[in-house]
Design a protein around this motif. Structure first.
Motif: not given
Length: 145
Positions: A12-13, A1-2, A65-69, A6-8
Protein backbone atom coordinates in the motif's frame (compact mmCIF):
# COMPACT_ATOMS: atom_id res chain seq x y z
CA UNK A 1 9.20 -12.62 10.02
CA UNK A 2 7.03 -10.74 7.54
CA UNK A 3 3.33 -11.36 8.02
CA UNK A 4 0.44 -10.91 5.60
CA UNK A 5 -0.37 -7.65 7.40
CA UNK A 6 3.16 -6.35 6.87
CA UNK A 7 3.10 -7.26 3.18
CA UNK A 8 -0.25 -5.51 2.68
CA UNK A 9 1.03 -2.35 4.35
CA UNK A 10 4.32 -2.41 2.41
CA UNK A 11 2.49 -2.74 -0.91
CA UNK A 12 0.00 0.00 0.00
CA UNK A 13 2.69 2.54 0.98
CA UNK A 14 4.85 1.67 -2.05
CA UNK A 15 1.90 2.48 -4.34
CA UNK A 16 1.00 5.60 -2.35
CA UNK A 17 4.54 7.02 -2.26
CA UNK A 18 5.02 6.34 -5.98
CA UNK A 19 1.60 7.90 -6.75
CA UNK A 20 1.15 4.89 -9.03
CA UNK A 21 -2.54 4.44 -9.84
CA UNK A 22 -2.02 1.06 -11.51
CA UNK A 23 -0.07 -0.29 -8.57
CA UNK A 24 -2.66 1.12 -6.14
CA UNK A 25 -5.62 -0.36 -8.00
CA UNK A 26 -3.95 -3.80 -8.18
CA UNK A 27 -4.27 -3.82 -4.38
CA UNK A 28 -8.03 -3.32 -4.47
CA UNK A 29 -10.62 -6.02 -4.97
CA UNK A 30 -12.38 -5.72 -8.32
CA UNK A 31 -15.82 -5.61 -6.74
CA UNK A 32 -18.71 -3.15 -6.76
CA UNK A 33 -18.82 -3.06 -2.94
CA UNK A 34 -15.29 -1.70 -2.26
CA UNK A 35 -15.31 1.61 -0.34
CA UNK A 36 -12.67 4.32 0.03
CA UNK A 37 -12.87 7.47 2.19
CA UNK A 38 -10.07 10.05 2.15
CA UNK A 39 -9.46 12.76 4.79
CA UNK A 40 -11.87 15.62 4.27
CA UNK A 41 -13.75 13.73 1.57
CA UNK A 42 -17.39 14.77 1.32
CA UNK A 43 -18.49 11.20 0.60
CA UNK A 44 -17.57 7.55 0.43
CA UNK A 45 -16.29 6.40 -2.96
CA UNK A 46 -17.82 3.07 -3.97
CA UNK A 47 -16.88 0.62 -6.69
CA UNK A 48 -13.75 0.33 -8.79
CA UNK A 49 -14.32 3.40 -11.00
CA UNK A 50 -15.07 5.78 -8.09
CA UNK A 51 -12.21 4.45 -5.96
CA UNK A 52 -9.77 4.83 -8.85
CA UNK A 53 -10.99 8.38 -9.53
CA UNK A 54 -10.58 9.26 -5.85
CA UNK A 55 -6.95 8.04 -5.88
CA UNK A 56 -6.24 9.96 -9.09
CA UNK A 57 -7.38 13.13 -7.29
CA UNK A 58 -5.16 12.33 -4.30
CA UNK A 59 -2.17 11.65 -6.56
CA UNK A 60 -2.78 14.87 -8.54
CA UNK A 61 -2.16 16.92 -5.39
CA UNK A 62 1.38 17.60 -4.32
CA UNK A 63 2.33 14.77 -1.99
CA UNK A 64 5.54 16.33 -0.75
CA UNK A 65 4.97 15.13 2.81
CA UNK A 66 6.74 12.67 5.04
CA UNK A 67 4.62 9.76 6.23
CA UNK A 68 5.62 7.49 9.11
CA UNK A 69 3.00 4.74 9.47
CA UNK A 70 2.57 2.92 12.75
CA UNK A 71 0.19 -0.01 13.08
CA UNK A 72 -1.82 0.53 16.26
CA UNK A 73 -4.29 -2.31 15.76
CA UNK A 74 -4.40 -5.51 13.76
CA UNK A 75 -6.62 -8.52 13.63
CA UNK A 76 -6.63 -11.46 11.26
CA UNK A 77 -9.32 -14.08 11.10
CA UNK A 78 -9.08 -16.59 8.28
CA UNK A 79 -9.38 -14.72 5.00
CA UNK A 80 -9.82 -11.22 6.49
CA UNK A 81 -7.33 -8.72 7.89
CA UNK A 82 -8.33 -5.53 9.70
CA UNK A 83 -5.67 -2.90 10.33
CA UNK A 84 -5.65 0.46 12.12
CA UNK A 85 -2.74 2.77 11.28
CA UNK A 86 -1.65 6.10 12.68
CA UNK A 87 0.43 8.10 10.22
CA UNK A 88 2.72 10.81 11.56
CA UNK A 89 2.77 13.56 8.91
CA UNK A 90 5.73 15.88 8.39
CA UNK A 91 5.14 18.78 6.01
CA UNK A 92 7.88 20.51 3.99
CA UNK A 93 10.00 22.76 6.20
CA UNK A 94 9.01 20.99 9.42
CA UNK A 95 11.61 19.05 11.37
CA UNK A 96 9.12 16.87 13.21
CA UNK A 97 5.62 15.52 12.57
CA UNK A 98 2.93 18.19 12.86
CA UNK A 99 -0.18 16.05 12.59
CA UNK A 100 -1.63 12.60 12.09
CA UNK A 101 -3.89 10.74 9.73
CA UNK A 102 -5.87 7.82 11.16
CA UNK A 103 -6.56 4.92 8.83
CA UNK A 104 -8.58 1.74 9.04
CA UNK A 105 -8.38 -0.88 6.32
CA UNK A 106 -9.98 -4.22 5.65
CA UNK A 107 -8.21 -6.70 3.39
CA UNK A 108 -9.66 -9.98 2.14
CA UNK A 109 -8.05 -12.97 0.47
CA UNK A 110 -9.48 -13.12 -3.08
CA UNK A 111 -8.08 -15.40 -5.80
CA UNK A 112 -5.03 -16.21 -3.61
CA UNK A 113 -4.11 -12.51 -3.16
CA UNK A 114 -4.83 -10.05 -0.37
CA UNK A 115 -7.11 -7.33 -1.73
CA UNK A 116 -8.19 -4.09 -0.14
CA UNK A 117 -11.97 -3.83 0.34
CA UNK A 118 -12.32 -0.85 2.68
CA UNK A 119 -10.05 2.13 3.35
CA UNK A 120 -11.09 4.97 5.66
CA UNK A 121 -8.65 7.79 6.41
CA UNK A 122 -9.41 10.84 8.53
CA UNK A 123 -7.52 13.68 10.13
CA UNK A 124 -6.18 12.92 13.58
CA UNK A 125 -4.62 15.31 16.02
CA UNK A 126 -2.49 18.25 15.00
CA UNK A 127 0.54 19.41 16.94
CA UNK A 128 0.03 22.59 18.92
CA UNK A 129 1.45 25.62 17.11
CA UNK A 130 4.65 27.09 18.57
CA UNK A 131 4.12 30.06 20.87
CA UNK A 132 7.22 31.91 19.65
CA UNK A 133 6.20 34.84 17.52
CA UNK A 134 2.47 34.23 17.88
CA UNK A 135 0.05 36.93 18.99
CA UNK A 136 -1.46 35.91 22.29
CA UNK A 137 -3.98 38.44 23.60
CA UNK A 138 -3.92 39.48 27.26
CA UNK A 139 -6.64 38.05 29.38
CA UNK A 140 -9.19 40.20 31.13
CA UNK A 141 -11.52 42.94 29.98
CA UNK A 142 -9.50 43.73 26.82
CA UNK A 143 -10.69 40.60 24.99
CA UNK A 144 -13.83 40.65 22.85
CA UNK A 145 -14.97 37.10 23.52
Amino acid sequence: MTTEVDRCIEEYYAAFRAADIEQMMRLWGERPDIVCIHPGSPRAHRGVAEVMESWLLVFARELNIGIEPKIVGRHQTGDTISIVIEEAITRPGDVAPTGTILISQTWHLLDSRWRLLFHHASHGRRAAPPQDGMFVPNAGDKTRH
